[in-house]
Design a protein around this motif. Structure first.
Motif, PDB file in Angstrom:
ATOM      1  N   TRP A 142     -12.938   6.313  -2.941  1.00  0.00           N
ATOM      2  CA  TRP A 142     -13.904   6.205  -1.836  1.00  0.00           C
ATOM      3  C   TRP A 142     -13.973   7.515  -1.075  1.00  0.00           C
ATOM      4  CZ3 TRP A 142     -10.875   1.364  -0.078  1.00  0.00           C
ATOM      5  CH2 TRP A 142     -11.265   0.261  -0.842  1.00  0.00           C
ATOM      6  N   ALA A 143     -12.773   8.040  -0.801  1.00  0.00           N
ATOM      7  CA  ALA A 143     -12.722   9.266  -0.005  1.00  0.00           C
ATOM      8  C   ALA A 143     -13.475  10.387  -0.715  1.00  0.00           C
ATOM      9  CB  ALA A 143     -11.267   9.665   0.237  1.00  0.00           C
ATOM     10  N   GLN A 145      -8.756   3.951  -2.723  1.00  0.00           N
ATOM     11  CA  GLN A 145      -9.088   4.605  -1.464  1.00  0.00           C
ATOM     12  C   GLN A 145      -9.429   6.074  -1.706  1.00  0.00           C
ATOM     13  OE1 GLN A 145      -5.548   3.600   0.656  1.00  0.00           O
ATOM     14  NE2 GLN A 145      -6.375   1.691   1.439  1.00  0.00           N
ATOM     15  N   VAL A 194      -8.139   3.406   7.231  1.00  0.00           N
ATOM     16  CA  VAL A 194      -8.646   4.307   6.181  1.00  0.00           C
ATOM     17  C   VAL A 194     -10.065   4.749   6.525  1.00  0.00           C
ATOM     18  CG1 VAL A 194      -9.300   4.446   3.741  1.00  0.00           C
ATOM     19  CG2 VAL A 194      -7.156   3.334   4.411  1.00  0.00           C
ATOM     20  N   ALA A 222     -12.811  -1.460   2.975  1.00  0.00           N
ATOM     21  CA  ALA A 222     -11.573  -0.680   3.171  1.00  0.00           C
ATOM     22  C   ALA A 222     -10.931  -1.071   4.499  1.00  0.00           C
ATOM     23  CB  ALA A 222     -11.886   0.810   3.151  1.00  0.00           C
ATOM     24  N   ARG A 244       0.842  -1.198   0.000  1.00  0.00           N
ATOM     25  CA  ARG A 244       0.000   0.000   0.000  1.00  0.00           C
ATOM     26  C   ARG A 244       0.876   1.247   0.000  1.00  0.00           C
ATOM     27  NH1 ARG A 244      -3.646  -0.360   5.061  1.00  0.00           N
ATOM     28  NH2 ARG A 244      -3.853   1.846   4.620  1.00  0.00           N
ATOM     29  N   LEU A 264     -11.324   8.584   7.089  1.00  0.00           N
ATOM     30  CA  LEU A 264     -12.456   9.198   6.385  1.00  0.00           C
ATOM     31  C   LEU A 264     -13.457   9.777   7.374  1.00  0.00           C
ATOM     32  CD1 LEU A 264     -13.023   6.452   3.649  1.00  0.00           C
ATOM     33  CD2 LEU A 264     -12.072   8.731   3.290  1.00  0.00           C
ATOM     34  N   PRO A 304     -16.589   2.584   3.412  1.00  0.00           N
ATOM     35  CA  PRO A 304     -16.721   1.292   2.728  1.00  0.00           C
ATOM     36  C   PRO A 304     -16.210   0.130   3.589  1.00  0.00           C
ATOM     37  CG  PRO A 304     -14.987   2.621   1.735  1.00  0.00           C
ATOM     38  CD  PRO A 304     -15.633   3.485   2.756  1.00  0.00           C
ATOM     39  N   LEU A 323      -3.236   7.784  -0.035  1.00  0.00           N
ATOM     40  CA  LEU A 323      -4.195   6.717  -0.272  1.00  0.00           C
ATOM     41  C   LEU A 323      -3.972   6.108  -1.653  1.00  0.00           C
ATOM     42  CD1 LEU A 323      -7.357   8.615   1.011  1.00  0.00           C
ATOM     43  CD2 LEU A 323      -5.945   7.013   2.275  1.00  0.00           C
ATOM     44  N   ILE A 334     -17.204   9.848  -0.525  1.00  0.00           N
ATOM     45  CA  ILE A 334     -17.748  10.173   0.787  1.00  0.00           C
ATOM     46  C   ILE A 334     -17.781  11.679   0.978  1.00  0.00           C
ATOM     47  CG2 ILE A 334     -17.176  10.094   3.255  1.00  0.00           C
ATOM     48  CD1 ILE A 334     -16.369   7.118   2.644  1.00  0.00           C
ATOM     49  N   ARG A 381     -15.302  18.210   9.448  1.00  0.00           N
ATOM     50  CA  ARG A 381     -16.056  19.125   8.579  1.00  0.00           C
ATOM     51  C   ARG A 381     -17.369  19.538   9.234  1.00  0.00           C
ATOM     52  NH1 ARG A 381     -14.432  15.808   4.525  1.00  0.00           N
ATOM     53  NH2 ARG A 381     -16.467  14.819   4.434  1.00  0.00           N
ATOM     54  N   VAL A 411     -22.702   9.342   7.883  1.00  0.00           N
ATOM     55  CA  VAL A 411     -21.417   9.175   7.194  1.00  0.00           C
ATOM     56  C   VAL A 411     -21.171   7.675   7.049  1.00  0.00           C
ATOM     57  CG1 VAL A 411     -18.926   9.520   7.353  1.00  0.00           C
ATOM     58  CG2 VAL A 411     -20.495  11.302   8.160  1.00  0.00           C
ATOM     59  N   ARG A 412     -20.950   7.236   5.827  1.00  0.00           N
ATOM     60  CA  ARG A 412     -20.674   5.821   5.585  1.00  0.00           C
ATOM     61  C   ARG A 412     -19.235   5.665   5.139  1.00  0.00           C
ATOM     62  NH1 ARG A 412     -26.217   4.182   4.853  1.00  0.00           N
ATOM     63  NH2 ARG A 412     -27.319   6.139   4.577  1.00  0.00           N
TER      64      ARG A 412
END
Lengths: 199, 199
Positions: free
Chosen positions: A190-191, A187, B44, B40, A173, B48, B37, A183, A194, B55, B34-35
């Motif tokens: 995904w970030a 990743q 990570v 992951a 990674r 996230l 994955p 990332l 989100i 925020r 907030v979801r």
């Protein structure tokens, strides 16, 4: 490679930084135990730990963070604080794009002493020897954090993620991440998803 | 007073912000889940969540954060992720000087519906009614975060700290903190001592 080992806890959180040297050698960079007052509220203690941990990340800029894997079957009276402290440090490292590896206590013992059942004395003796220190690291309970960092260095392709069995190659990674980012592409996707969903 | 309720979790972390109005009324400010994955790595996912939560703190500037109290006796398969997520959000709020209160699920149910054993449907119906919404909050699992915020508003002097029985008056802490700072004088003294010790 610079590795920051974390022995998570609310009362004592061990932090140890080592640099890898050729031929599997390792050099001590910094070691300490962050303490938070046991009579303070848990949120305040976590806030103090967050500040201290971010200062270590700022100052030492590790390539990898190695955290002791916490199991739900551990002592119930301390498990919550340990899990909360580990979640906090993992999240703070990951948001900077620093890969986080996890190692169980017996993995650490086996890597450092050759025996998964080594006692504290043996562990401290081996950490002192491996890092070529003139005396055992201080404070005494900081040796565990250094042992975690040494374990990560020597185990190489280390397991990651909190699910036992879901081993990931954290070094792959690390190698795969784009320059300047922490990332992998997946990743990052995904970030971004989100971020888009919550903005 | 603006309250941010947090229903902690790695797969879904509910966030709900309400403002208090005269006569124990409450108004919805924002709600979301907030979801992260599930495939992951845990670090990570926590990173996230840390970004998303910060925020929300930036955007909504809550006076208090109310987090669901996680118990070590909960389901072992999810307890670690929940504890890690709660530790992360508590630490991020506390480091900004925002007081953090914790409430158990039955405290929340009792505050919102009058019964500590209310089911999800009853809870959602009461949250919708209390906040005078035209339809139930979406996503559906966001109602718990709003219920936590409502519970904190109505219980007033709420419990804080993760040790059951160690009730603290979080509103007194809020009132006692010096202007511009988030910690009481004693907490600031601890924070300074820890900073001095680790610098």
């Amino acid at each position: 490679m610079r590795i920051l080992g974390v022995d998570p806890g609310l009362t004592r959180c061990g932090l140890g930084v080592i640099d890898s040297r050729p031929a599997r050698q390792a050099a001590l960079v910094a070691v300490d135990v962050v303490r938070t007052p046991s009579h303070a509220d848990v949120d305040v203690r976590l806030g103090l730990l967050a500040d201290a941990f971010d200062r270590w990340l700022d100052e030492h800029r590790p390539d990898v963070v190695a955290v002791e894997r916490v199991f739900a079957r551990n002592d119930v009276s301390t498990i919550m604080g340990t899990a909360q402290a580990s979640g906090l440090t993992m999240g703070l490292a990951a948001r900077r794009g620093i890969p986080v590896a996890m190692h169980t206590p017996s993995e650490v013992k086996a890597a450092v002493t050759g025996s998964g059942r080594a006692d504290k004395k043996q562990m401290t003796r081996m950490v002192t020897r491996i890092l070529k220190l003139e005396s055992p690291p201080k404070p005494a309970d900081a040796a565990d954090a250094l042992a975690l960092a040494i374990c990560h260095l020597w185990r190489g392709a280390a397991s990651s993620g909190s699910t036992p069995g879901a081993a990931k190659d954290v070094d792959a990674r690390l190698a795969a991440r784009p320059a300047g980012a922490g990332l992998t592409k997946a990743q990052q996707a995904w970030a971004e998803a989100i971020r888009a969903a919550s903005s």
